[in-house]
Motif scaffolding. Structure first.
Motif, PDB file in Angstrom:
ATOM      1  N   ASN A 197       0.850  -1.182   0.000  1.00 39.18           N
ATOM      2  CA  ASN A 197       0.000   0.000   0.000  1.00 39.18           C
ATOM      3  C   ASN A 197       0.887   1.233   0.000  1.00 39.18           C
ATOM      4  O   ASN A 197       2.089   1.136  -0.280  1.00 39.18           O
ATOM      5  CB  ASN A 197      -0.948  -0.017   1.200  1.00 39.18           C
ATOM      6  N   GLN A 198       0.324   2.362   0.341  1.00 40.37           N
ATOM      7  CA  GLN A 198       1.095   3.600   0.422  1.00 40.37           C
ATOM      8  C   GLN A 198       0.895   4.263   1.780  1.00 40.37           C
ATOM      9  O   GLN A 198       0.845   5.477   1.895  1.00 40.37           O
ATOM     10  CB  GLN A 198       0.662   4.551  -0.693  1.00 40.37           C
ATOM     11  N   ILE A 199       0.772   3.449   2.787  1.00 43.59           N
ATOM     12  CA  ILE A 199       0.454   3.947   4.127  1.00 43.59           C
ATOM     13  C   ILE A 199       1.643   4.721   4.688  1.00 43.59           C
ATOM     14  O   ILE A 199       2.759   4.202   4.748  1.00 43.59           O
ATOM     15  CB  ILE A 199       0.080   2.787   5.064  1.00 43.59           C
ATOM     16  N   VAL A 200       1.386   5.949   5.076  1.00 44.75           N
ATOM     17  CA  VAL A 200       2.405   6.777   5.721  1.00 44.75           C
ATOM     18  C   VAL A 200       2.030   6.872   7.194  1.00 44.75           C
ATOM     19  O   VAL A 200       1.072   7.547   7.563  1.00 44.75           O
ATOM     20  CB  VAL A 200       2.475   8.177   5.080  1.00 44.75           C
ATOM     21  N   GLU A 201       2.795   6.184   8.028  1.00 42.24           N
ATOM     22  CA  GLU A 201       2.428   6.125   9.444  1.00 42.24           C
ATOM     23  C   GLU A 201       3.621   5.634  10.256  1.00 42.24           C
ATOM     24  O   GLU A 201       4.386   4.774   9.791  1.00 42.24           O
ATOM     25  CB  GLU A 201       1.246   5.168   9.627  1.00 42.24           C
ATOM     26  N   TYR A 211       7.362   4.219   9.023  1.00 44.83           N
ATOM     27  CA  TYR A 211       8.620   4.744   9.527  1.00 44.83           C
ATOM     28  C   TYR A 211       8.635   4.617  11.044  1.00 44.83           C
ATOM     29  O   TYR A 211       7.671   4.154  11.664  1.00 44.83           O
ATOM     30  CB  TYR A 211       8.809   6.203   9.103  1.00 44.83           C
ATOM     31  N   GLY A 212       9.716   5.052  11.646  1.00 44.18           N
ATOM     32  CA  GLY A 212       9.838   5.001  13.094  1.00 44.18           C
ATOM     33  C   GLY A 212      10.811   3.916  13.529  1.00 44.18           C
ATOM     34  O   GLY A 212      11.332   3.128  12.725  1.00 44.18           O
ATOM     35  N   ASN A 213      11.057   3.880  14.802  1.00 46.27           N
ATOM     36  CA  ASN A 213      11.995   2.934  15.391  1.00 46.27           C
ATOM     37  C   ASN A 213      11.250   1.669  15.818  1.00 46.27           C
ATOM     38  O   ASN A 213      10.284   1.732  16.573  1.00 46.27           O
ATOM     39  CB  ASN A 213      12.679   3.581  16.600  1.00 46.27           C
ATOM     40  N   VAL A 214      11.678   0.539  15.292  1.00 48.60           N
ATOM     41  CA  VAL A 214      10.982  -0.722  15.581  1.00 48.60           C
ATOM     42  C   VAL A 214      11.685  -1.533  16.656  1.00 48.60           C
ATOM     43  O   VAL A 214      11.265  -2.654  16.953  1.00 48.60           O
ATOM     44  CB  VAL A 214      10.852  -1.569  14.299  1.00 48.60           C
ATOM     45  N   VAL A 222      13.735   2.307  11.205  1.00 54.30           N
ATOM     46  CA  VAL A 222      15.083   2.289  11.754  1.00 54.30           C
ATOM     47  C   VAL A 222      15.054   1.455  13.021  1.00 54.30           C
ATOM     48  O   VAL A 222      14.013   0.965  13.445  1.00 54.30           O
ATOM     49  CB  VAL A 222      15.585   3.719  12.046  1.00 54.30           C
ATOM     50  N   GLY A 223      16.210   1.328  13.643  1.00 53.82           N
ATOM     51  CA  GLY A 223      16.288   0.560  14.874  1.00 53.82           C
ATOM     52  C   GLY A 223      17.199  -0.639  14.724  1.00 53.82           C
ATOM     53  O   GLY A 223      17.958  -0.757  13.749  1.00 53.82           O
ATOM     54  N   TYR A 270      15.503  -3.782   2.688  1.00 52.06           N
ATOM     55  CA  TYR A 270      15.201  -2.454   2.136  1.00 52.06           C
ATOM     56  C   TYR A 270      14.661  -1.503   3.211  1.00 52.06           C
ATOM     57  O   TYR A 270      13.609  -0.907   3.062  1.00 52.06           O
ATOM     58  CB  TYR A 270      14.189  -2.570   0.992  1.00 52.06           C
ATOM     59  N   ASN A 271      15.389  -1.392   4.306  1.00 59.56           N
ATOM     60  CA  ASN A 271      15.064  -0.435   5.352  1.00 59.56           C
ATOM     61  C   ASN A 271      16.347   0.275   5.765  1.00 59.56           C
ATOM     62  O   ASN A 271      17.320   0.303   5.004  1.00 59.56           O
ATOM     63  CB  ASN A 271      14.384  -1.142   6.531  1.00 59.56           C
ATOM     64  N   LYS A 272      16.345   0.832   6.961  1.00 64.56           N
ATOM     65  CA  LYS A 272      17.517   1.551   7.449  1.00 64.56           C
ATOM     66  C   LYS A 272      17.926   1.028   8.815  1.00 64.56           C
ATOM     67  O   LYS A 272      18.311   1.787   9.710  1.00 64.56           O
ATOM     68  CB  LYS A 272      17.222   3.059   7.516  1.00 64.56           C
TER      69      LYS A 272
END
Length: 1112
Positions: free
Chosen positions: A370-374, A397-400, A426-427, A446-448
């Motif tokens: 999807n294109q969920i921005v959250e 996004y955010g720290n997992v 991230v995380g 494919y994350n950071k």
């Protein structure tokens, strides 16, 4: 009353006594005799006929012998009547994957399953089984025969399942006679079922039908499908998946099956339909499957959506844009009984995860693609019942780190699949990751993510897939990874991992795919790293700093690889012999592996269907062998080696996609390769023979190479003319024949090619003029280099039709005439458009070819590749151009490099260099330019190379941030002064060096003159025009001016009394004097002058009135 009761009890007691006695007698008899045969003879004969008509390869019906047919496998009789009531002959089903005619794990499994399937025909005698209630022959293979119409003759049949038994043709309408039917399962293979029905009217009388499955049957012609099933009141389950349905009836608002629990309409393309409101009226619905229906929106008037479905446990609506509705998304939180939720591929953009934290029973959550921005909420970790969490390919996004920590702290974590691939999270991976004992798949690629791989990962004994590629992981791969006994897919590529490859990885006997390429791994790889990898088919560990030290003579690998990619590791100097044992290889990458050896013969004979062979950037010697082992569409890269000899004709036999033999020692002509034995078009897209010693003419055999995109013959010894047929290759993007001995004219077809992006013909012996027909077609040309040839004549104005051009190099020719003035047509150079990458060829994880060029910039030769699309240059140096430099040429905001040196240009340098320009290099040396140095160059901050030497420039060099940093050699040969040259004399014009007026004192600013004159004319007529046209305005204006004059005169008399005239007697006052005195008395405060009475004022007023009349 009492007597009656006693009689009743007595009668009841007798009955019980007789019943118990009979049971005891029966038991006694059973102990002393064989059980009775319940099978009815006539029905046994029917069953034998059924057996005789069936093909039974696996002998499944071997028990169908003897008299007691009720004991035969798959036959169930009624215990009281002996009638056959069930025939259960379902074919093989692994009960795990649900395979029937689907994909099996191995060919052996498929072959065994095929033997277990019954075939043949069904005898019509089966209808004599009058008490038959259950008939199941599903998952067999009846060879695409039609469903027998006589199956509709059963009177008592309640269950009919003939699904996935390879029937085909029209479904017989006689099945509609089965009025007692509760279950009808006809579904076929969802991809290639051969059954169809043009109408479903035959279903209308099956009022007791509860379960209807027609998935995979072609109902595209049955426009009445919904009208029929909507009137079947007893339906509890409807399965119409993949039936070719294309629309919901727009006028249907209610249905009869209000007790429906399962509705499956998945994989029908309802593109032009809205989701009907009747679906939300199914209050008892437990499962709703609309996967892949592409329903675009909701029907008007829907108020209660998911709120009206409190029992819903499975909601699968993947690939349906209608779900991207704020009201429906908010209602998902009301589904408190939901277990399975799939809303993937629904184009959802609004935040949604925060609303799902109370769905404590949910087991499967899929919001992927999807294109969920959250920001991923930490509350998601409260869902400890989750088995599947798939959020990949979104914009989360955010720290997992804390989220994963909390999952690990669940009392009994059930998580089996964790997928966050393709987001922006991230995380770090938590150290307690090993507590998620049920994990079978981790995909966080494919994350950071940063940090290290935790040691506890080795405790995940059920883990099969571990994908952490394209992150920012650091540290070493833990030795505990050898504990992942179930692992079959490991991808840690494109990270920052260091250290050595752990030896424990060699214990992963189930590992099929191992890729750790593009890291910073070091150390030595020995047999211990690979000793137990018996299942390995892909070994991709290239682009590290690993050194292979294997015992080539004695070591036999335990695996049989299909992919071997170890480029940029150290294998050499000899060819590794163990590769010869890998006969199943399809991809081989040994590029840049320090091999310095003669190519062995087994390279050309061992393999059979290779799709990638890359041995470039080594020191491999020898001649080219037989490449017939390469598969159609293969990639062959042997560049940067020392192959010698001719390019053999048989090298064109494999229909390659990519062939790079550049930078070798090949010789001979192209005739055999390009022209010999080719009867049909080839699919080759890249042919690179640059930097060899090939010679001869370029043959005109291009009609069979129509898919060529890149053709590079640079730095060879080809001679003769360029074939004009090259311009007819509609796929050709880049043509590079630089530095050969080509002669003749440039074919117009090449210059007007619609597909070519790069034309590089520099350093040849081409002659003639640039044709005036250039650019007639709508070309895409971005780079045109004709440098160092023998071209002559003018540059035609038509050159400016090449609007996409951003690199034009005509230097070192004999071109003459004046410079064109239409360079502003070049959209990138003028700054009106931005350029994109020169991507000429791209095959994922194999080869990518970008446009490249050798250009003279900033006084030196530079090769551009990755940043070529950023280069904008015009190089017209070393020709015979004359005349002045056009203003348009120096005002191009997107131009970075401009070289007009060594021409016969005259006049002044235009002072129009834009402050916002990108000009980095300007060379105007060795011309006949005169006048002052343009001050606008002093504000051009990107400028870092300048040469105006040997012209006739005079005056002071302006001061600015750049000009004083250039060496003296940039200005010599002129009459300039000032830093960095010697200081100017005091009488030198433009002493400040920054006065732009002085710089332009030799010319007239005609624009300023014209606008000044226009302003004067307009201002004059604004004032005078109304006075001429309007008489009333004219009088008022004159009166106004006269009054102003009188005021001014009397003011002067007050300030300077000496100028005041003596008052004459009243008798000699003229009318004008009276007017003056009248006005003075009106505007000067205080007493009137002596002798000036009120009577005089009246007379003056009267006289004034007369004067005004006499003047106009």
């Amino acid at each position: 009353m009492k007597v009656h009761t006693l009689v009743t009890l007595s009668s009841s007691s007798c009955l019980w006594f007789l019943y118990v006695s009979s049971l005891c007698t029966l038991c006694s008899c059973n102990q002393n005799s064989d059980p009775p045969i319940l099978c009815i003879l006539s029905e046994r004969l029917v069953l034998i006929q059924i057996k005789n008509n069936l093909i039974d390869q696996a002998n499944r019906l071997s028990s169908w012998v003897g008299k007691d047919c009720c004991s035969w496998s798959g036959v169930v009789c009624n215990n009281l009547t002996g009638h056959v009531q069930d025939i259960r002959l379902r074919g093989p089903d692994d009960s795990i994957h649900g395979h029937c005619h689907g994909s099996y794990d191995t060919d052996e499994e498929l072959e065994e399953a095929s033997k277990q399937m019954l075939g043949g025909t069904i005898t019509p005698s089966v209808t004599k089984l009058s008490q038959l209630t259950y008939f199941d022959i599903s998952c067999n293979d009846f060879g695409s025969i039609q469903i027998p119409a006589f199956l509709g003759s059963f009177q008592n049949l309640r269950y009919l399942n003939i699904s996935k038994s390879q029937f085909s043709g029209e479904i017989p309408y006689q099945l509609g006679n089965l009025s007692t039917l509760r279950v009808l399962d006809l579904h076929g293979d969802l991809i290639s079922s051969g059954m169809h029905s043009k109408s479903l009217k035959w279903l209308k009388d099956l009022k007791k039908l509860q379960h209807l499955n027609m998935s995979g049957i072609d109902l595209s012609g049955a426009s009445d499908w919904f009208q029929v099933i909507s009137k079947l009141p007893s339906l509890l389950e409807i399965h119409f998946s993949s039936c070719g349905l294309i629309r919901f009836p727009g006028n249907q608002t209610s249905v009869s099956f209000t007790s429906l629990k399962v509705l499956d309409l998945s994989f029908n393309l309802f593109l032009d339909s809205l989701l009907p409101g009747w679906i939300f009226s199914l209050h008892n619905l437990v499962s709703l499957d609309l996967n892949g229906c592409l329903i675009g929106g909701l029907s008007p008037g829907i108020e209660n959506g998911f709120h009206s479905m409190p029992s819903l446990r499975t909601l699968s609506v993947s690939s349906n844009p209608f779900l991207n509705s704020s009201s429906l998304l908010n209602e998902l939180s009301s589904l408190r009984n939901i277990r399975f939720l799939d809303v993937s591929n629904c184009n959802i953009s609004a935040p949604i995860l925060g609303n799902l934290q109370n769905l404590s029973l949910i087991v499967h959550l899929d919001m992927s693609n999807n294109q969920i921005v959250e920001e991923i909420p930490k509350s998601l970790s409260n869902l400890c019942n989750l088995v599947t969490l798939d959020l990949q390919s979104n914009n989360f996004y955010g720290n997992v780190s804390e989220l994963l920590e909390r999952f690990c702290e669940c009392e009994s974590p059930r998580l089996e699949l964790l997928a966050l691939r393709g987001n922006y999270v991230v995380g770090q991976l938590p150290e307690k990751l090993g507590r998620l004992k049920n994990l079978g798949s981790i995909d966080l690629a494919y994350n950071k993510l940063t940090g290290t791989i935790p040691y506890s990962v080795g405790s995940l004994s059920l883990l099969k897939t571990f994908q952490m590629n394209i992150n920012q992981l650091t540290g070493s791969i833990p030795n505990t990874i050898g504990g992942l006994s179930s692992l079959n897919f490991l991808d840690l590529s494109y990270n920052n991992l260091n250290g050595s490859l752990p030896e424990s990885i060699g214990r992963l006997g189930e590992l099929v795919f191992l890729t750790v390429h593009h890291n910073s791994l070091t150390g030595i790889v020995t047999e211990k790293h690979l000793f137990n990898l018996t299942s390995l088919t892909t070994l991709w560990i290239g682009d590290n700093k690993l050194v292979f030290k294997l015992n080539d003579k004695n070591w036999v690998p335990p695996f049989q690889l299909e992919v071997l990619r170890i480029g940029s590791c150290s294998l050499g100097p000899r060819f590794p012999l163990w590769i010869q044992s890998q006969t199943s290889l399809a991809e081989i990458d040994l590029a840049n592996t320090n091999i310095s050896d003669t190519i062995p013969n087994w390279i050309w004979t061992t393999f059979s269907s290779v799709t990638l062979l890359n041995m470039s950037h080594n020191n491999i010697q020898g001649k080219l062998g037989n490449a017939s082992f390469l598969a159609p569409g293969a990639v062959l890269d042997l560049s940067f080696n020392r192959f010698h000899g001719v390019l053999p004709g048989h090298f064109n036999r494999p229909d390659l996609d990519f062939l790079d033999l550049s930078s070798n020692e090949l010789s001979g002509s192209l005739e055999q390769f390009l022209c010999f034995g080719i009867q049909e078009p080839r699919q080759l897209r890249v042919l690179n023979l640059a930097n060899n010693s090939m010679s001869g003419v370029i043959p005109d055999c291009w009609m069979n190479w129509e898919f060529l995109a890149i053709l590079n013959f640079e730095k060879n010894q080809f001679l003769g003319t360029i074939p004009s047929s090259l311009g007819n290759l509609s796929s050709l993007l880049s043509l590079d024949m630089r530095n050969n001995k080509l002669s003749g004219n440039i074919p117009v077809s090449i210059l007007n090619s619609k597909s070519l992006i790069i034309i590089e013909l520099a350093e040849n012996e081409l002659v003639g003029r640039i044709p005036t027909s250039i650019g007639r077609n709508n070309t895409s040309l971005k780079l045109l280099s004709l440098r160092s040839n023998k071209l002559e004549g003018n540059i035609p104005e038509e050159i400016c039709h090449l609007s996409s051009i951003q690199i034009m190099d005509f230097a070192h020719n004999i071109l003459s005439g004046s410079l064109p003035t239409c360079f502003t047509n070049f959209t990138v150079i003028s700054g009106s458009k931005t350029s994109s990458q020169f991507l000429l060829y791209d095959t994922l994880f194999q080869n990518q070819v970008l446009g490249s060029a050798s250009l003279v910039t900033k006084g030196r030769v530079s090769t551009y590749k990755n940043i070529l699309y950023l280069v904008t240059t015009l190089d017209l140096s070393n020709n015979k151009f004359s005349g002045s430099i056009p203003d348009e040429l120096v005002s191009l905001l997107g131009l970075r490099y401009l070289n007009l040196s060594q021409n016969d240009l005259t006049g002044q340098i235009p002072n129009l260099f834009g402050k916002n320009g990108k000009l980095e290099s300007l060379d105007l040396s060795l011309n006949h330019l005169d006048g002052k140095f343009p001050s606008s160059l002093s504000a051009l901050t990107p400028l870092n190379f300048l040469n105006v030497s040997y012209n006739h420039l005079v005056g002071r060099i302006p001061t600015g941030p750049q000009l004083q940093t250039f060496p003296v050699s940039s200005f010599v040969g002129n009459e300039l002064c000032g830093n960095p040259l010697p200081a100017c004399l005091p009488n030198t014009n433009n002493p400040s060096g920054t006065n732009e007026e002085d710089d332009e004192s030799n010319g007239i600013d005609w624009i300023l003159v014209i606008f000044t004159l226009i302003g004067l004319v307009i201002g004059f007529w604004i004032v005078v025009g109304p006075l001429i046209v309007n008489k009333r305005w004219r009088k008022a204006y004159y009166h106004f001016l006269k009054r102003i004059w009188i005021k001014l005169q009397n003011f002067i008399y007050i300030i300077f009394p000496c100028f005041k005239r003596h008052e004459p007697s009243h008798e000699v006052f003229s009318s004008i004097d009276q007017v003056q005195q009248f006005d003075l008395s009106q505007y000067i405060s205080g007493d009137l002058p002596k002798g000036f009475h009120q009577e005089s004022s009246s007379e003056a007023s009267s006289s004034t009135h007369k004067i005004y009349k006499s003047d106009y």
